[in-house]
Write a protein that holds these residues in place. Structure first.
Motif, PDB file in Angstrom:
ATOM      1  N   TYR A   1     -15.878 -13.899   5.947  1.00 51.36           N
ATOM      2  CA  TYR A   1     -17.349 -14.005   6.463  1.00 51.36           C
ATOM      3  C   TYR A   1     -17.658 -15.223   7.424  1.00 51.36           C
ATOM      4  N   ILE A   2     -17.301 -16.502   7.396  1.00 51.95           N
ATOM      5  CA  ILE A   2     -17.622 -17.405   8.129  1.00 51.95           C
ATOM      6  C   ILE A   2     -16.864 -17.302   9.564  1.00 51.95           C
ATOM      7  N   ALA A   3     -15.762 -16.875   9.602  1.00 55.96           N
ATOM      8  CA  ALA A   3     -14.974 -16.425  11.038  1.00 55.96           C
ATOM      9  C   ALA A   3     -15.730 -15.202  11.690  1.00 55.96           C
TER      10      ALA A   3
ATOM     11  N   ASN B   1      -1.478  -3.340  -5.561  1.00 53.97           N
ATOM     12  CA  ASN B   1      -2.609  -3.780  -5.897  1.00 53.97           C
ATOM     13  C   ASN B   1      -3.150  -5.331  -5.458  1.00 53.97           C
ATOM     14  N   PHE B   2      -4.239  -5.464  -4.840  1.00 52.12           N
ATOM     15  CA  PHE B   2      -4.548  -6.690  -4.372  1.00 52.12           C
ATOM     16  C   PHE B   2      -6.040  -6.662  -4.219  1.00 52.12           C
ATOM     17  N   ASP B   3      -6.672  -7.850  -4.293  1.00 53.21           N
ATOM     18  CA  ASP B   3      -8.211  -7.889  -3.904  1.00 53.21           C
ATOM     19  C   ASP B   3      -8.733  -7.403  -2.848  1.00 53.21           C
ATOM     20  N   LYS B   4      -9.053  -6.125  -2.805  1.00 51.16           N
ATOM     21  CA  LYS B   4      -9.771  -5.350  -1.712  1.00 51.16           C
ATOM     22  C   LYS B   4     -10.819  -6.081  -0.987  1.00 51.16           C
ATOM     23  N   ASN B   5     -11.545  -6.908  -1.882  1.00 47.70           N
ATOM     24  CA  ASN B   5     -12.888  -7.610  -1.435  1.00 47.70           C
ATOM     25  C   ASN B   5     -12.589  -8.525  -0.370  1.00 47.70           C
ATOM     26  N   GLU B   6     -11.175  -9.170  -0.882  1.00 48.12           N
ATOM     27  CA  GLU B   6     -10.968 -10.428   0.193  1.00 48.12           C
ATOM     28  C   GLU B   6      -9.901 -10.214   1.135  1.00 48.12           C
ATOM     29  N   VAL B   7      -8.868  -9.275   0.715  1.00 46.31           N
ATOM     30  CA  VAL B   7      -7.689  -8.885   1.744  1.00 46.31           C
ATOM     31  C   VAL B   7      -7.972  -7.417   2.272  1.00 46.31           C
ATOM     32  N   ASP B   8      -7.606  -7.436   3.571  1.00 46.24           N
ATOM     33  CA  ASP B   8      -7.752  -5.850   4.050  1.00 46.24           C
ATOM     34  C   ASP B   8      -6.377  -5.474   4.062  1.00 46.24           C
ATOM     35  N   SER B   9      -5.601  -6.425   4.489  1.00 47.18           N
ATOM     36  CA  SER B   9      -3.920  -5.745   4.470  1.00 47.18           C
ATOM     37  C   SER B   9      -3.054  -6.753   4.370  1.00 47.18           C
TER      38      SER B   9
END
Length: 177
Positions: free
Chosen positions: A64-66, A133-141
């Motif tokens: 978000y910040i970047a 599976n990984f946090d899709k809110n934080e990680v795109d890929s």
């Protein structure tokens, strides 16, 4: 003689970050007011993950910040009653789906010690198992990148996260592969 805090005014405090305006006497006797201080109530971790193909796992994080997607390594905050090592394992599982082995402590850093006391514990490890599976809110890929290519990424300024940069360099220099 070191600078000395004479007084502190609280601007903002939370469980994530605090902002203070200090009055500080410098070694020559001069006074700086306000001397802004960012205090982090919790330390953090960062982890370089290797596989058996001489590759490093990189995340494309949603920042978000970047204002965009940034290449980084797994990292996160140490929670109450959690050790930095446990945090490293938890964050890697949450952000990458990776279970780790051979987790090694590399040292710690304070990425901006002129204005904040943030402490980041640096680790390196090998992947034991990996799930999608990984946090899709934080990680795109996420992608595995050859070690030599990571050094090219650093030289070409593809990676902008200072914590990731320094941890990658430490891992390349001090982690026994």
């Amino acid at each position: 003689m070191l600078p000395e805090r004479l007084k502190r005014r609280v601007i903002y405090e939370s469980n994530w970050i605090d902002l203070y305006a200090d009055t500080v006497r410098m070694p020559d006797g001069s006074i700086i007011e306000p001397y802004h201080v960012l205090h982090y109530p919790h330390s953090s971790v960062s982890v370089v993950i290797y596989n058996n193909k001489d590759e490093i796992l990189m995340l494309r994080s949603k920042r978000y910040i970047a204002g965009g997607l940034e290449w980084e390594i797994p990292a996160g905050r140490v929670e109450e009653n959690e050790s930095p090592e446990d945090t490293a394992r938890r964050e890697c599982l949450e952000e990458t789906g990776c279970d780790l082995e051979d987790l090694s402590y590399l040292g710690w850093q304070n990425p901006q010690n002129g204005m904040t006391d943030l402490l980041v514990h640096m680790y390196a490890a090998h992947v034991r198992t990996e799930k999608d599976n990984f946090d899709k809110n934080e990680v795109d890929s996420k992608i595995w990148v050859k070690r030599d290519e990571i050094m090219d990424w650093l030289k070409s300024n593809v990676i902008h996260c200072g914590v990731s940069m320094l941890t990658l360099l430490y891992a390349e220099r001090f982690y026994a592969k």
